[in-house]
Design a protein around this motif. Structure first.
Motif, PDB file in Angstrom:
ATOM      1  N   THR A  98      -3.084  -3.169 -10.412  1.00  0.00           N
ATOM      2  CA  THR A  98      -2.508  -3.586  -9.139  1.00  0.00           C
ATOM      3  C   THR A  98      -1.538  -2.529  -8.607  1.00  0.00           C
ATOM      4  O   THR A  98      -1.084  -1.648  -9.334  1.00  0.00           O
ATOM      5  CB  THR A  98      -1.706  -4.895  -9.279  1.00  0.00           C
ATOM      6  N   LYS A  99      -1.233  -2.648  -7.311  1.00  0.00           N
ATOM      7  CA  LYS A  99      -0.039  -2.049  -6.727  1.00  0.00           C
ATOM      8  C   LYS A  99       0.888  -3.217  -6.434  1.00  0.00           C
ATOM      9  O   LYS A  99       0.441  -4.237  -5.875  1.00  0.00           O
ATOM     10  CB  LYS A  99      -0.369  -1.276  -5.453  1.00  0.00           C
ATOM     11  N   ALA A 100       2.169  -3.103  -6.785  1.00  0.00           N
ATOM     12  CA  ALA A 100       3.045  -4.271  -6.699  1.00  0.00           C
ATOM     13  C   ALA A 100       4.444  -3.903  -6.208  1.00  0.00           C
ATOM     14  O   ALA A 100       4.941  -2.795  -6.456  1.00  0.00           O
ATOM     15  CB  ALA A 100       3.147  -4.948  -8.068  1.00  0.00           C
ATOM     16  N   VAL A 124       4.702  -9.380  -6.196  1.00  0.00           N
ATOM     17  CA  VAL A 124       3.750  -9.449  -5.081  1.00  0.00           C
ATOM     18  C   VAL A 124       2.818  -8.253  -5.214  1.00  0.00           C
ATOM     19  O   VAL A 124       3.240  -7.105  -5.066  1.00  0.00           O
ATOM     20  CB  VAL A 124       4.486  -9.422  -3.733  1.00  0.00           C
ATOM     21  N   HIS A 125       1.548  -8.525  -5.514  1.00  0.00           N
ATOM     22  CA  HIS A 125       0.658  -7.426  -5.875  1.00  0.00           C
ATOM     23  C   HIS A 125      -0.656  -7.455  -5.100  1.00  0.00           C
ATOM     24  O   HIS A 125      -1.095  -8.489  -4.610  1.00  0.00           O
ATOM     25  CB  HIS A 125       0.373  -7.440  -7.385  1.00  0.00           C
ATOM     26  N   LEU A 126      -1.245  -6.281  -5.034  1.00  0.00           N
ATOM     27  CA  LEU A 126      -2.563  -6.091  -4.443  1.00  0.00           C
ATOM     28  C   LEU A 126      -3.454  -5.487  -5.529  1.00  0.00           C
ATOM     29  O   LEU A 126      -3.149  -4.415  -6.061  1.00  0.00           O
ATOM     30  CB  LEU A 126      -2.477  -5.139  -3.243  1.00  0.00           C
ATOM     31  N   TYR A 127      -4.521  -6.198  -5.882  1.00  0.00           N
ATOM     32  CA  TYR A 127      -5.437  -5.657  -6.875  1.00  0.00           C
ATOM     33  C   TYR A 127      -6.092  -4.386  -6.332  1.00  0.00           C
ATOM     34  O   TYR A 127      -6.380  -4.275  -5.129  1.00  0.00           O
ATOM     35  CB  TYR A 127      -6.498  -6.697  -7.254  1.00  0.00           C
ATOM     36  N   LEU A 135       0.818  -1.205   0.000  1.00  0.00           N
ATOM     37  CA  LEU A 135       0.000   0.000   0.000  1.00  0.00           C
ATOM     38  C   LEU A 135       0.855   1.259   0.000  1.00  0.00           C
ATOM     39  O   LEU A 135       0.546   2.243  -0.688  1.00  0.00           O
ATOM     40  CB  LEU A 135      -0.938   0.002   1.209  1.00  0.00           C
ATOM     41  N   ASP A 136       1.956   1.233   0.764  1.00  0.00           N
ATOM     42  CA  ASP A 136       2.786   2.429   0.931  1.00  0.00           C
ATOM     43  C   ASP A 136       3.745   2.661  -0.224  1.00  0.00           C
ATOM     44  O   ASP A 136       4.003   3.813  -0.598  1.00  0.00           O
ATOM     45  CB  ASP A 136       3.594   2.333   2.234  1.00  0.00           C
TER      46      ASP A 136
END
Length: 305
Positions: free
Chosen positions: A32-34, A247-250, A18-19
């Protein structure tokens, strides 16, 4: 000073994404954020690492791992066990293949799954995922047409040559990637026996990590597989080491991740194995009980296909 809860490693990873994560487009169109390159380590003597800050449906995860170990490649075998985590991929392929205006195009995913269960020919055509995990783990095809059972080779090495640096198996078969519904995300497994403590540790390299929905399953299944191999070969479970690459966050999971980050981890449960079958491939889901699992409630999120 009390050691931090091991699950804090996962929460730290979510916060790091997130950061600092780079915002990127992806094949699903969601975005994504990755971050690139991350690791976590869990000592299995401290409890079984099934995360507690949201409920993990560990039976679903274990059924998936047992299916992979069986060599399975058809969603019919999962749907019959009320496991639906692979159904979106063949369903999308089925819908995309229908002509405009075809009655079959109106099939809901529930109706599609029901037809998979009831019609073997339909399941053979539309439920097959191609040469995914189970095929590569148990029947890796060589250039001369032979098939190699990598998992059985791992068991044999653990019993006869535990100091080997080749106790491993892979799923990334470059020659068959285009035939797979989804190329393997968790692609490489390797195992290590500590002869001093008689403990077996396992590691996994994951090329692509859905950090909100998938990672908890991946960690639990790495611990599960390592524990099963130890159970079958006479060792005590040691550690698991997880390596994530992309390593990702949709982007449609950000709110859920923030909600999870506000929760405090609870003690890890213990995995109880009720019997020791003749082989690694003879366990069923009824052989396992998670003792003392008291997680926070589940937090739902959509799957990006």
């Amino acid at each position: 000073m009390q050691s931090p809860h091991p699950e804090q490693q996962y929460l730290h990873m979510l916060q790091l994404i997130l950061d600092t994560g780079s915002e990127r487009s992806d094949r699903t169109g969601v975005g994504t954020k990755a971050i690139f390159g991350h690791s976590m380590r869990f000592n299995l003597s401290d409890g079984f690492p099934v995360f507690t800050t949201k409920r993990v449906f560990w039976k679903t995860a274990f059924k998936e791992m047992l299916w992979m170990l069986s060599g399975g490649t058809n969603v019919r075998e999962l749907i019959a066990q009320n496991v639906h985590i692979w159904s979106d991929w063949p369903y999308k392929k089925f819908i995309d293949a229908q002509a405009v205006g075809s009655p079959d195009k109106l099939l809901s995913i529930n109706a599609f799954e029901q037809r998979i269960l009831e019609d073997q020919a339909f399941a053979d055509k539309w439920g097959d995922l191609g040469p995914v995990y189970g095929k590569q783990w148990r029947r890796w095809k060589t250039s001369d047409g032979r098939e190699i059972d990598q998992v059985s080779q791992v068991i044999e090495s653990l019993k006869k040559d535990p100091a080997s640096r080749r106790i491993l198996f892979d799923g990334w078969n470059v020659g068959e990637l285009n035939e797979m519904a989804l190329p393997p995300c968790h692609k490489h497994y390797q195992f290590f026996v500590d002869g001093t403590t008689n403990r077996l540790s396992g590691a996994m390299v994951q090329r692509s990590v859905d950090s909100y929905l998938g990672c908890a399953f991946n960690i639990a299944n790495l611990a599960f597989l390592t524990t099963l191999l130890a159970h079958q070969t006479g060792y005590e479970p040691g550690e698991i080491v997880w390596f994530g690459m992309d390593v990702h966050l949709y982007l449609n999971h950000v709110e859920q991740a923030q909600k999870q980050l506000a929760r405090t981890p609870k003690p890890f449960p213990k995995l109880l194995i009720k019997r020791k079958p003749e082989s690694l491939f003879d366990y069923t889901i009824d052989d396992f009980e998670m003792v003392g699992y008291d997680p926070h409630p589940a937090i739902s999120a959509p799957v990006a296909v």
